[in-house]
Motif scaffolding. Structure first.
Motif, PDB file in Angstrom:
ATOM      1  N   UNK A 238       0.788  -1.226   0.000  1.00 22.99           N
ATOM      2  CA  UNK A 238       0.000   0.000   0.000  1.00 22.99           C
ATOM      3  C   UNK A 238       0.815   1.268   0.000  1.00 22.99           C
ATOM      4  N   UNK A 239       2.116   1.173   0.088  1.00 17.28           N
ATOM      5  CA  UNK A 239       2.970   2.354   0.134  1.00 17.28           C
ATOM      6  C   UNK A 239       3.869   2.370  -1.097  1.00 17.28           C
ATOM      7  N   UNK A 240       3.917   3.513  -1.760  1.00 12.69           N
ATOM      8  CA  UNK A 240       4.806   3.674  -2.910  1.00 12.69           C
ATOM      9  C   UNK A 240       6.021   4.512  -2.541  1.00 12.69           C
ATOM     10  N   UNK A 241       7.216   3.980  -2.766  1.00 11.63           N
ATOM     11  CA  UNK A 241       8.462   4.684  -2.443  1.00 11.63           C
ATOM     12  C   UNK A 241       9.170   5.018  -3.738  1.00 11.63           C
ATOM     13  N   UNK A 242       9.446   6.294  -3.963  1.00  5.93           N
ATOM     14  CA  UNK A 242      10.093   6.747  -5.197  1.00  5.93           C
ATOM     15  C   UNK A 242      11.258   7.655  -4.841  1.00  5.93           C
ATOM     16  N   UNK A 243      12.479   7.275  -5.301  1.00  7.34           N
ATOM     17  CA  UNK A 243      13.655   8.109  -5.069  1.00  7.34           C
ATOM     18  C   UNK A 243      13.579   9.347  -5.956  1.00  7.34           C
ATOM     19  N   UNK A 244      13.785  10.502  -5.343  1.00  8.34           N
ATOM     20  CA  UNK A 244      13.777  11.744  -6.116  1.00  8.34           C
ATOM     21  C   UNK A 244      15.097  11.901  -6.848  1.00  8.34           C
ATOM     22  N   UNK A 245      15.001  12.464  -8.020  1.00  6.20           N
ATOM     23  CA  UNK A 245      16.211  12.675  -8.827  1.00  6.20           C
ATOM     24  C   UNK A 245      16.054  13.956  -9.617  1.00  6.20           C
ATOM     25  N   UNK A 246      17.193  14.433 -10.119  1.00  7.71           N
ATOM     26  CA  UNK A 246      17.183  15.604 -10.978  1.00  7.71           C
ATOM     27  C   UNK A 246      16.666  16.842 -10.264  1.00  7.71           C
ATOM     28  N   UNK A 247      15.793  17.539 -10.958  1.00 10.41           N
ATOM     29  CA  UNK A 247      15.263  18.807 -10.438  1.00 10.41           C
ATOM     30  C   UNK A 247      14.476  18.597  -9.154  1.00 10.41           C
ATOM     31  N   UNK A 248      13.708  17.508  -9.085  1.00 12.41           N
ATOM     32  CA  UNK A 248      12.923  17.250  -7.865  1.00 12.41           C
ATOM     33  C   UNK A 248      13.845  17.079  -6.665  1.00 12.41           C
ATOM     34  N   UNK A 249      14.992  16.395  -6.855  1.00 12.16           N
ATOM     35  CA  UNK A 249      15.925  16.218  -5.747  1.00 12.16           C
ATOM     36  C   UNK A 249      16.537  17.553  -5.340  1.00 12.16           C
ATOM     37  N   UNK A 250      16.878  18.369  -6.333  1.00 13.01           N
ATOM     38  CA  UNK A 250      17.447  19.686  -6.027  1.00 13.01           C
ATOM     39  C   UNK A 250      16.423  20.540  -5.247  1.00 13.01           C
ATOM     40  N   UNK A 251      15.196  20.523  -5.691  1.00 12.57           N
ATOM     41  CA  UNK A 251      14.166  21.304  -4.974  1.00 12.57           C
ATOM     42  C   UNK A 251      13.993  20.797  -3.544  1.00 12.57           C
ATOM     43  N   UNK A 252      14.045  19.458  -3.361  1.00 12.63           N
ATOM     44  CA  UNK A 252      13.908  18.908  -2.018  1.00 12.63           C
ATOM     45  C   UNK A 252      15.070  19.339  -1.134  1.00 12.63           C
ATOM     46  N   UNK A 253      16.332  19.323  -1.709  1.00  7.68           N
ATOM     47  CA  UNK A 253      17.486  19.737  -0.927  1.00  7.68           C
ATOM     48  C   UNK A 253      17.393  21.201  -0.548  1.00  7.68           C
ATOM     49  N   UNK A 254      16.764  22.007  -1.411  1.00  4.39           N
ATOM     50  CA  UNK A 254      16.601  23.440  -1.130  1.00  4.39           C
ATOM     51  C   UNK A 254      15.369  23.722  -0.265  1.00  4.39           C
ATOM     52  N   UNK A 255      14.572  22.699   0.028  1.00  2.16           N
ATOM     53  CA  UNK A 255      13.365  22.892   0.836  1.00  2.16           C
ATOM     54  C   UNK A 255      12.182  23.400   0.043  1.00  2.16           C
ATOM     55  N   UNK A 256      12.272  23.338  -1.279  1.00  2.00           N
ATOM     56  CA  UNK A 256      11.184  23.808  -2.140  1.00  2.00           C
ATOM     57  C   UNK A 256      10.301  22.615  -2.510  1.00  2.00           C
ATOM     58  N   UNK A 257       9.662  22.059  -1.538  1.00  4.04           N
ATOM     59  CA  UNK A 257       8.898  20.835  -1.768  1.00  4.04           C
ATOM     60  C   UNK A 257       7.642  21.080  -2.602  1.00  4.04           C
ATOM     61  N   UNK A 258       7.128  22.293  -2.578  1.00  8.22           N
ATOM     62  CA  UNK A 258       5.940  22.575  -3.368  1.00  8.22           C
ATOM     63  C   UNK A 258       6.224  22.541  -4.864  1.00  8.22           C
TER      64      UNK A 258
END
Length: 482
Positions: A62-82
């Motif tokens: 029931x749980x989907x786990x997806x590793x972030x990569x590329x731009x999504x990973x950069x946004x996550x590292x910068x705290x721009x999750x939206x």
């Protein structure tokens, strides 16, 4: 229909309905609470498993786990999750971190979490404040918190120095999988049932109360000769019995009136013959005594017949001016030089309350009482007032009459000039055939005041006596409204 059901059966039905609905509401309530508790417990268990799957790489149902990569990973590292693709819109971000110095499967645990919701920010202070709880259990509490609210949050997590992972658990804590909260339905059912039962009980008691009020006004102007009532079988039987009694009472009174009328008619011929034969008696003293006895005999019969007719209450009520009726009656006495006077009625003061048209409250004077109308039986009232006036003239030489009104009563007052009687003496004379001690030389048969009391009762009123300034004051009180 309620008229076909007994009160005992109705009570049993109401009790059964109340118990059944109570059990149903309790079942719905506890089912809803249990469903929610199971939903939250499942979310907690999956949350704990999800945390350790991040450390071990195992999959969770029931749980989907997806590793972030590329731009999504950069946004996550910068705290721009939206800005991460797939993030809910609009985005309400809740940040928290969990650490545990106790070694787990891969050493000490440390995790950063970002929750992006489309509806709210979550209150996680209670979760992260417990320093002694393992991060896995805290993640379970977080999953339980996410499942508590109807939202579709996306969770992003970073374990130690690894990259960010998107956790899609909408099938566990999403709004669509949350069980329906049936507690409001249970409350609504309970309220509707209570309203229905209270209404039914109120209607039943109102049927008894309404009949009781009607029965109290049986002799008041406009009161029905028989009654109809809808309600339990017991009330129907009561109404049926009362109607039978009223019919029997009217029948008895009617038979009494017929008998007395027949007796009066049958005595007419013998009385006439007695008068003719008495006229042949040469001794004037004996002749006068015999004629007086004949007059008294026929007078008693006529008086009783009049009283019985007043009891029959057969006259239909209509709207009249009581002041005008009394004034016309007094003028008839005055035309025959009888010492009867009418006192002008005082103006009626009606209270005027404050309204949008008047800034202050006050009183309004209604000067012309002749314009005040009421429902009454004019012939019966004329007879009653005449009896009071005759009584005052017989025992008090003069009669002073006045009429007054208030919101509920119309009052006719007749006061004499004193004949040695008191108010307490007059109260006793309301009984049939009762006469005062000073009435040896006064004609009458002791039914005048009894007829007055009967007429007053038929108008929802009564007769009272009080000692006045000049003599005894008789008050005929008539109810203006039922």
């Amino acid at each position: 229909m309620l008229s076909q059901i007994s009160l005992r059966a109705l009570s049993s039905i109401w009790v059964v309905i109340a118990l059944s609905v109570g059990l149903l509401v309790s079942a719905i309530w506890f089912y809803s609470v249990r469903a929610w508790q199971d939903h939250l417990n499942q979310a907690y268990s999956v949350g704990v498993e999800t945390f350790y799957s991040l450390e071990t790489g195992k999959t969770v149902s029931g749980i989907g786990l997806t590793r972030l990569a590329g731009t999504d990973l950069e946004n996550a590292e910068l705290g721009l999750f939206e800005r991460i693709s797939g993030a809910p819109r609009p985005s309400y971000i809740t940040l928290l971190s969990m650490t545990d110095e106790i070694d787990g499967p891969i050493g000490s645990s440390s995790i950063k979490i970002a929750v992006v919701s489309d509806r709210l920010q979550y209150k996680v202070a209670d979760i992260v404040s417990d320093l002694y709880e393992a991060p896995g259990l805290k993640f379970g509490d977080l999953a339980k918190l996410l499942a508590t609210y109807c939202s579709n949050p996306m969770v992003y997590a970073k374990v130690k120095n690894s990259g960010w992972t998107q956790i899609d658990g909408l099938s566990v804590w999403g709004c669509d999988v949350a069980p329906s909260d049936l507690r409001l339905l249970a409350v609504s059912i309970a309220i509707v049932t209570i309203v229905v039962l209270v209404t039914q009980i109120g209607n039943t008691t109102e049927a008894f109360d309404s009949f009781s009020k009607k029965l109290k006004t049986r002799n008041i102007v406009g009161g029905p000769d028989s009654y109809e009532a809808s309600g339990p079988r017991e009330l129907f039987e009561i109404v049926k019995s009362v109607n039978s009694y009223l019919e029997f009472e009217r029948s008895q009174l009617s038979k009494r009136a017929i008998v007395l009328s027949g007796v009066s008619h049958d005595l007419g011929t013998p009385a006439t013959r007695l008068r003719l034969r008495a006229a042949l008696i040469k001794d004037p003293e004996i002749r006068e005594k015999l004629e007086a006895d004949i007059d008294q005999m026929t007078g008693i019969i006529e008086s009783v017949l009049t009283f019985t007719r007043s009891e029959l209450n057969s006259e239909l009520p209509r709207k009249i001016s009581l002041a005008s009726l009394v004034q016309a009656l007094v003028e008839d006495y005055q035309d025959t030089n009888q010492p009867v006077a009418l006192i002008e009625s005082l103006p009626i003061e009606a209270r005027a309350e404050r309204s949008i048209f008047a800034s202050r409250s006050g009183s309004i004077a209604i000067a012309e009482t002749s314009k005040i109308l009421m429902y009454a039986r004019p012939v019966a009232l004329r007879r009653a007032v005449s009896n009071l006036i005759d009584n005052a003239l017989k025992y008090g030489r003069r009669a002073t009459v006045s009429v007054s009104f208030d919101a509920n009563w119309a009052i006719v007052i007749v006061e004499d000039e004193g004949g040695g009687s008191t108010a307490s003496d007059m109260e006793r004379l309301l009984e049939p055939f009762e006469r005062g001690e000073n009435t040896h030389n006064i004609t009458g048969y002791g039914l005048g005041l009894t007829i007055v009391a009967t007429v007053a009762h038929q108008h929802g009123g009564k007769v009272e006596f009080e000692d006045g300034q000049t003599g005894v004051r008789a008050k005929l009180l008539l109810r203006r409204s039922v």
